[in-house]
Design a protein around this motif. Structure first.
Motif, mmCIF file in Angstrom:
data_model
loop_
_atom_site.group_PDB
_atom_site.id
_atom_site.type_symbol
_atom_site.label_atom_id
_atom_site.label_comp_id
_atom_site.label_asym_id
_atom_site.label_seq_id
_atom_site.Cartn_x
_atom_site.Cartn_y
_atom_site.Cartn_z
ATOM 1 N N ASP A 128 0.833 -1.193 0.000
ATOM 2 C CA ASP A 128 0.000 0.000 0.000
ATOM 3 C C ASP A 128 0.874 1.251 0.000
ATOM 4 O OD1 ASP A 128 -2.245 1.641 0.121
ATOM 5 O OD2 ASP A 128 -2.385 1.523 2.304
ATOM 6 N N THR A 129 2.010 1.164 0.671
ATOM 7 C CA THR A 129 2.939 2.301 0.724
ATOM 8 C C THR A 129 4.214 2.062 -0.079
ATOM 9 O OG1 THR A 129 3.889 1.414 2.785
ATOM 10 C CG2 THR A 129 2.113 3.037 2.994
ATOM 11 N N GLN A 130 4.469 0.788 -0.444
ATOM 12 C CA GLN A 130 5.671 0.465 -1.212
ATOM 13 C C GLN A 130 5.311 -0.441 -2.400
ATOM 14 O OE1 GLN A 130 8.923 -0.985 1.371
ATOM 15 N NE2 GLN A 130 7.733 -0.242 3.113
ATOM 16 N N PRO A 131 4.728 0.138 -3.462
ATOM 17 C CA PRO A 131 4.370 -0.674 -4.633
ATOM 18 C C PRO A 131 5.581 -1.414 -5.189
ATOM 19 C CG PRO A 131 3.373 1.501 -4.764
ATOM 20 C CD PRO A 131 4.338 1.540 -3.616
ATOM 21 N N VAL A 132 5.319 -2.560 -5.809
ATOM 22 C CA VAL A 132 6.377 -3.447 -6.284
ATOM 23 C C VAL A 132 6.583 -3.244 -7.782
ATOM 24 C CG1 VAL A 132 7.077 -5.877 -6.523
ATOM 25 C CG2 VAL A 132 5.803 -5.113 -4.484
ATOM 26 N N ALA A 133 7.846 -3.242 -8.213
ATOM 27 C CA ALA A 133 8.181 -3.116 -9.631
ATOM 28 C C ALA A 133 7.633 -4.297 -10.413
ATOM 29 C CB ALA A 133 9.687 -3.018 -9.812
ATOM 30 N N THR A 134 7.318 -4.050 -11.684
ATOM 31 C CA THR A 134 6.739 -5.101 -12.532
ATOM 32 C C THR A 134 7.484 -5.283 -13.849
ATOM 33 O OG1 THR A 134 5.225 -3.563 -13.623
ATOM 34 C CG2 THR A 134 4.436 -4.629 -11.597
ATOM 35 N N GLY A 135 8.486 -4.460 -14.100
ATOM 36 C CA GLY A 135 9.183 -4.525 -15.376
ATOM 37 C C GLY A 135 8.572 -3.621 -16.426
ATOM 38 N N GLU A 136 7.538 -2.859 -16.045
ATOM 39 C CA GLU A 136 6.946 -1.870 -16.943
ATOM 40 C C GLU A 136 6.644 -0.612 -16.136
ATOM 41 O OE1 GLU A 136 2.554 -2.034 -17.583
ATOM 42 O OE2 GLU A 136 2.945 -4.199 -17.690
ATOM 43 N N THR A 137 6.032 0.367 -16.782
ATOM 44 C CA THR A 137 5.824 1.642 -16.089
ATOM 45 C C THR A 137 4.839 1.509 -14.929
ATOM 46 O OG1 THR A 137 4.133 2.210 -17.728
ATOM 47 C CG2 THR A 137 6.361 3.033 -18.112
ATOM 48 N N ARG A 138 3.856 0.613 -15.052
ATOM 49 C CA ARG A 138 2.927 0.407 -13.934
ATOM 50 C C ARG A 138 3.590 -0.418 -12.841
ATOM 51 N NH1 ARG A 138 -1.948 -2.769 -15.796
ATOM 52 N NH2 ARG A 138 -0.349 -3.776 -17.064
ATOM 53 N N LYS A 139 3.388 -0.002 -11.609
ATOM 54 C CA LYS A 139 3.845 -0.799 -10.478
ATOM 55 C C LYS A 139 2.670 -1.592 -9.905
ATOM 56 C CE LYS A 139 7.851 1.896 -9.016
ATOM 57 N NZ LYS A 139 8.546 2.547 -7.871
ATOM 58 N N LEU A 140 3.000 -2.623 -9.148
ATOM 59 C CA LEU A 140 1.973 -3.429 -8.498
ATOM 60 C C LEU A 140 1.536 -2.719 -7.230
ATOM 61 C CD1 LEU A 140 0.420 -6.208 -8.542
ATOM 62 C CD2 LEU A 140 2.178 -6.995 -6.934
ATOM 63 N N THR A 141 0.356 -2.122 -7.267
ATOM 64 C CA THR A 141 -0.210 -1.464 -6.099
ATOM 65 C C THR A 141 -1.022 -2.463 -5.285
ATOM 66 O OG1 THR A 141 -2.204 -0.862 -7.317
ATOM 67 C CG2 THR A 141 -0.372 0.721 -7.360
ATOM 68 N N GLU A 142 -1.466 -2.031 -4.129
ATOM 69 C CA GLU A 142 -2.300 -2.897 -3.308
ATOM 70 C C GLU A 142 -3.578 -3.294 -4.049
ATOM 71 O OE1 GLU A 142 -4.618 -2.940 1.019
ATOM 72 O OE2 GLU A 142 -3.998 -1.039 0.117
ATOM 73 N N SER A 143 -4.190 -2.329 -4.737
ATOM 74 C CA SER A 143 -5.438 -2.631 -5.437
ATOM 75 C C SER A 143 -5.220 -3.646 -6.553
ATOM 76 C CB SER A 143 -6.047 -1.348 -5.999
ATOM 77 O OG SER A 143 -5.153 -0.714 -6.887
#
Length: 515
Positions: free
Chosen positions: A311-326
């Protein structure tokens, strides 16, 4: 991933989109529209002003897929004004293969609301339904009004939809609550701006009436139908409107049309908790379980902690979007629909714990029908448009949600808060609800087969029991197992019972149960 699993994740498994506020809800008008039958009366001719629609014949053409044909059906945009504007609906079929005498047409719907029945037919049902059924039925699909090829509802551009799916749905303060509300308001305003004409006319009652026009255009005296998930509500609504035109109806993964949107969403929250507990119980028995190896309860705590962290530290995904909590929550929910996705979920959670959120993002994208090029199908737009017409909103304001969060968290400590806030979206919808929850009896209908799965996440088993008891001719078939829906998912017992009903008209004996 085989074709059936892909189809289920991208089409028939999309019955619930509560992770982004598109609630699955039951409804229909309490007064039968013009041209519909009243329960227990003989099948009547259509009203005179609908005769041009009922008298049409379909002009079939090749679809570009071997053996598949496509056509266009016309229906009134507004059934209260049948002489006014019409709407064009996409229809497809694959003809009966033989051997054996053709029974007629079998209409299929994969759920949603918003799932493309035409895609489902071409991607699975037309080639994956049991051979004896395909031999004797033309398998037919119609994209409901507002869906896919049938004058689709549109709401946001792709970048706006990306932002919408990443919005925090477990707000921690008033600022985050305001941001979530703003997203719902923008979504609704976008739908009104892009789809104002069709938006008030995509209810389940109207879609069911379109099905009766299709039945006539196909030359069938009665409607035979297999509906999954939301498709069960569509089928039950048809039976209520046209009980004496009911042929052989299979309602798999049934909804309960008698409960409010709030009750429905809370029940569904509990359903996903049941499914997660089943997943977690399996996971912790494996040495590489990313949620620990002690107990299902600890696995739930670990997953909740993971959601809180990103929720406070989104995870990298290899693209511009990060993995958010949602997005992570949506990815987990997507895998709850089918136990065949559990290994994929374990891998995705393991990767995310190691700083790579690509696996969970891929699951979330499958759920939202987001293609690799960043474009979205209209699934989520149609989902909201139908649901927000079919029943009054679950909540009227953020304060209503805040007061209900504890109740939802009781139903699911892991998913409850997000599901509660996701239930707010219809509060801002520009088209007022035309339906209201009520029991569906369909007096005078032939036997209707209702199928329920005991650990179904999206349509809890108690809904199947409720619908079967409401329908005057309902017959309940139970699958004791995991996943969403049961027909065509590997149970010979279920498939044999359903096939016998479709081919011979004989429902299974009372209290039939399969494992």
């Amino acid at each position: 991933m085989d074709i059936r699993h892909r189809a289920r994740l991208r089409i028939s498994l999309l019955a619930c989109a509560t992770a982004v506020g598109m609630l699955l809800s039951g409804c229909s008008g309490s007064v039968l529209p013009v041209g519909a039958e009243r329960s227990g009366t003989p099948a009547a001719a259509p009203a005179a002003d609908l005769e041009p629609y009922y008298g049409q014949r379909l002009s079939w053409r090749e679809c570009g897929v071997p053996r598949f044909e496509c056509a266009t059906l016309k229906a009134p945009l507004d059934y209260a004004k049948p002489d006014g504007q019409s709407i064009k609906l996409a229809v497809a079929r694959v003809k009966a293969t033989g051997p054996g005498k053709r029974i007629g047409s079998l209409l299929v719907n994969p759920g949603g609301p918003g799932g493309s029945a035409v895609d489902y037919l071409q991607g699975y049902a037309g080639i994956g339904y049991p051979a004896p059924v395909r031999a004797r039925y033309d398998i037919v699909a119609i994209d409901p009004r507002g869906v896919a090829r049938s004058e689709p509802v549109e709401c946001l551009d792709n970048k706006q939809m990306d932002a919408y799916t990443q919005t925090d749905q477990t707000p921690d303060d008033q600022t985050e609550i305001a941001k979530l509300r703003t997203q719902y308001e923008r979504f609704a305003a976008g739908c009104q701006q892009r789809s104002a004409a069709v938006l008030p006319h995509v209810s389940t009652v109207e879609a069911a009436r379109d099905m009766d026009i299709l039945r006539s255009a196909l030359g069938d005296e009665k409607l035979s139908y297999v509906g999954a998930s939301y498709g069960t509500f569509l089928g039950a609504t048809y039976a209520e409107l046209f009980p004496n035109r009911v042929g052989r109806l299979v309602l798999d993964g049934a909804m309960n049309p008698s409960i409010s949107a709030r009750e429905l969403n809370r029940d569904q929250t509990a359903g996903f908790e049941t499914a997660f507990q089943s997943f977690a119980t399996d996971c912790v028995q494996r040495s590489d379980c990313p949620l620990g190896t002690t107990s299902a309860a600890d696995a739930a705590k670990n997953l909740k902690a993971f959601f809180t962290k990103i929720d406070t530290q989104p995870v990298a995904t290899g693209e511009t979007r990060k993995l958010t909590e949602s997005l992570a929550t949506t990815g987990v929910i997507a895998a709850m629909y089918d136990e065949a996705a559990w290994p994929q979920l374990r891998d995705a959670l393991r990767q995310a714990n190691n700083g790579n959120g690509a696996g969970l993002l891929a699951l979330a994208d499958s759920y939202y029908e987001r293609d690799p090029d960043g474009s979205y199908a209209n699934l989520m737009y149609a989902n909201a448009a139908v649901n927000c017409l079919d029943a009054p909103p679950a909540f009227a304001s953020p304060s209503d949600v805040s007061a209900a969060v504890d109740d939802f968290e009781t139903a699911s400590p892991v998913f409850g808060e997000g599901f509660a806030w996701a239930s707010l979206n219809c509060a801002y919808w520009p088209a007022h609800a035309t339906g209201a929850p009520h029991p569906i009896e369909a007096k005078g209908a032939a036997p209707i087969l209702v199928v329920g799965t005991t650990r179904d996440p999206a349509t809890p088993y108690k809904w199947a029991k409720a619908l079967a008891s409401q329908l005057s001719s309902g017959k309940l078939l139970t699958y004791d197992g995991d996943g969403h829906t049961a027909y065509g998912r590997g149970s010979d017992c279920i498939d044999t019972a359903v096939n016998t009903y479709l081919l011979e008209g004989t429902p299974p004996p009372p209290n039939k149960r399969c494992q």
